[in-house]
Design a protein around this motif. Sequence first.
Motif, short mmCIF file in Angstrom:
data_model
loop_
_atom_site.label_atom_id
_atom_site.label_comp_id
_atom_site.label_asym_id
_atom_site.label_seq_id
_atom_site.Cartn_x
_atom_site.Cartn_y
_atom_site.Cartn_z
N GLU A 1 2.54 13.61 0.79
CA GLU A 1 3.72 13.30 1.60
C GLU A 1 4.22 14.54 2.32
O GLU A 1 4.61 14.48 3.49
CB GLU A 1 4.80 12.71 0.70
N GLU A 2 4.22 15.68 1.62
CA GLU A 2 4.61 16.94 2.25
C GLU A 2 3.63 17.29 3.37
O GLU A 2 4.03 17.76 4.44
CB GLU A 2 4.66 18.06 1.23
N THR B 1 2.62 11.35 13.50
CA THR B 1 3.05 10.04 13.97
C THR B 1 3.10 9.98 15.49
O THR B 1 3.05 11.01 16.17
CB THR B 1 4.44 9.68 13.42
N ARG C 1 4.30 15.25 6.48
CA ARG C 1 5.45 15.76 7.23
C ARG C 1 5.06 16.99 8.05
O ARG C 1 5.44 17.12 9.21
CB ARG C 1 6.59 16.12 6.26
N LYS D 1 2.84 16.43 11.36
CA LYS D 1 3.45 15.79 12.54
C LYS D 1 2.45 14.85 13.21
O LYS D 1 2.11 15.01 14.38
CB LYS D 1 3.96 16.84 13.52
N ASN E 1 13.22 3.21 9.57
CA ASN E 1 13.43 4.54 9.00
C ASN E 1 12.25 4.96 8.12
O ASN E 1 12.43 5.53 7.05
CB ASN E 1 14.73 4.55 8.18
N LEU E 2 11.05 4.66 8.59
CA LEU E 2 9.86 4.98 7.82
C LEU E 2 9.59 6.49 7.82
O LEU E 2 9.79 7.17 8.82
CB LEU E 2 8.65 4.25 8.41
N THR E 3 9.11 6.99 6.70
CA THR E 3 8.66 8.39 6.65
C THR E 3 7.27 8.47 7.27
O THR E 3 6.61 7.45 7.51
CB THR E 3 8.58 8.88 5.20
N ARG E 4 6.82 9.68 7.51
CA ARG E 4 5.48 9.85 8.08
C ARG E 4 4.42 9.29 7.14
O ARG E 4 3.45 8.65 7.57
CB ARG E 4 5.23 11.33 8.38
N TRP E 5 4.57 9.52 5.85
CA TRP E 5 3.58 9.03 4.89
C TRP E 5 3.56 7.50 4.85
O TRP E 5 2.50 6.88 4.74
CB TRP E 5 3.85 9.60 3.50
N GLN E 6 4.72 6.88 4.96
CA GLN E 6 4.77 5.42 4.97
C GLN E 6 4.08 4.85 6.19
O GLN E 6 3.42 3.81 6.12
CB GLN E 6 6.23 4.96 4.90
N ARG E 7 4.19 5.54 7.32
CA ARG E 7 3.47 5.07 8.52
C ARG E 7 1.96 5.22 8.33
O ARG E 7 1.19 4.38 8.81
CB ARG E 7 3.94 5.85 9.75
#
Length: 343
Positions: A254-255, A263, A258, A261, A59-65
């Motif tokens: 982070e925003e 990833t 997102r 897009k 459940n990683l966010t885009r920023w975490q990836r």
Amino acid sequence: MARKSSRYLLDFEKPIAELEEKLDEMRALMAENAEVDLSAEISALEARVAALRESVYRNLTRWQRVQIARHPERPYTLDYIGALSEGFVELHGDRCVGDDPAIVGGFATFQGSRFGYRDRTVLFVGHQKGRDTKSRKFRRFGMPNPEGYRKALRLMKLAAKFGKPIITLLDTPGAYPGIEAEERGQAEAIARNLFEMARLPVPIVVVVIGEGASGGALGIGVGDRILMLENAWYSVIAPESCSQILWRSWDYKEEAARALKLTAADLLKLGVIDEIIPEPIGGAHRDPEATFQAVGAAIARALQTLEGIAPRALVDSRIEKFARMGVYREVPETTPSTETGSA
């Protein structure tokens, strides 16, 4: 193969690391004192760690990836070449200015027989980062100068001359932004690569293994099959730079991530890439061997798909593939009908 523990922790990995540390303490206590039996507690904690790790990394966010893609222990281009081929001969220089260590390239025998394909000579080209301060400075953190792109193009034309497939590995925070790079024609070098790669009459397989930022990545990223590791990112701009432009601050990265897009899942949906290569839980750096196997198998499938296609058809299909990207259809606005009635 046992997964190696990382010395470098990301913020969202710290709760997992804390539980793993408790596990190590309990195991050490049992090893030191035979009378202490903590087997049940250890099993329960192991299950808890596994569940937490699965929950976090699925459940990683885009920023975490983005953060995982930048992990300093992640495998780099030369690691993949060493793991997937034999007899690699690195070639140097652009025959114009000099050699650029931020891009490496050379011929090797891809060990396709390990993946149900066949062994064959290919050209590997990719961005290369450094592992320590000295090597990072030497390779400019994987940010190429114009001579890097011109070296890559020289090698790709050589591969085309002898009918050898090309495999490119993308992992860069962007092209080098120095004054000397602009003086030597950074934009022209990247644009020339896009133009020439579109017309090369041999199969080209592109693999995004880490960061894929802007023209720095796209300069060796035009291919027939675009593959991307699960935790890599690929975008016109880095989230921090996007945040700085839009909000005049890096605080909104982070925003920005997102909105961009960037990833693998996003880009597969948009039709920019063709396949997502799964990574081990925790990222490629946690189990490099498993990652090498997954990447090698994906490359073998791509080469097998492209084998036997006539050069003209290959080029036409490649140009059409990139021409489709970003195309959209406008739907004309319709004026709502207004009905008038008696009160």
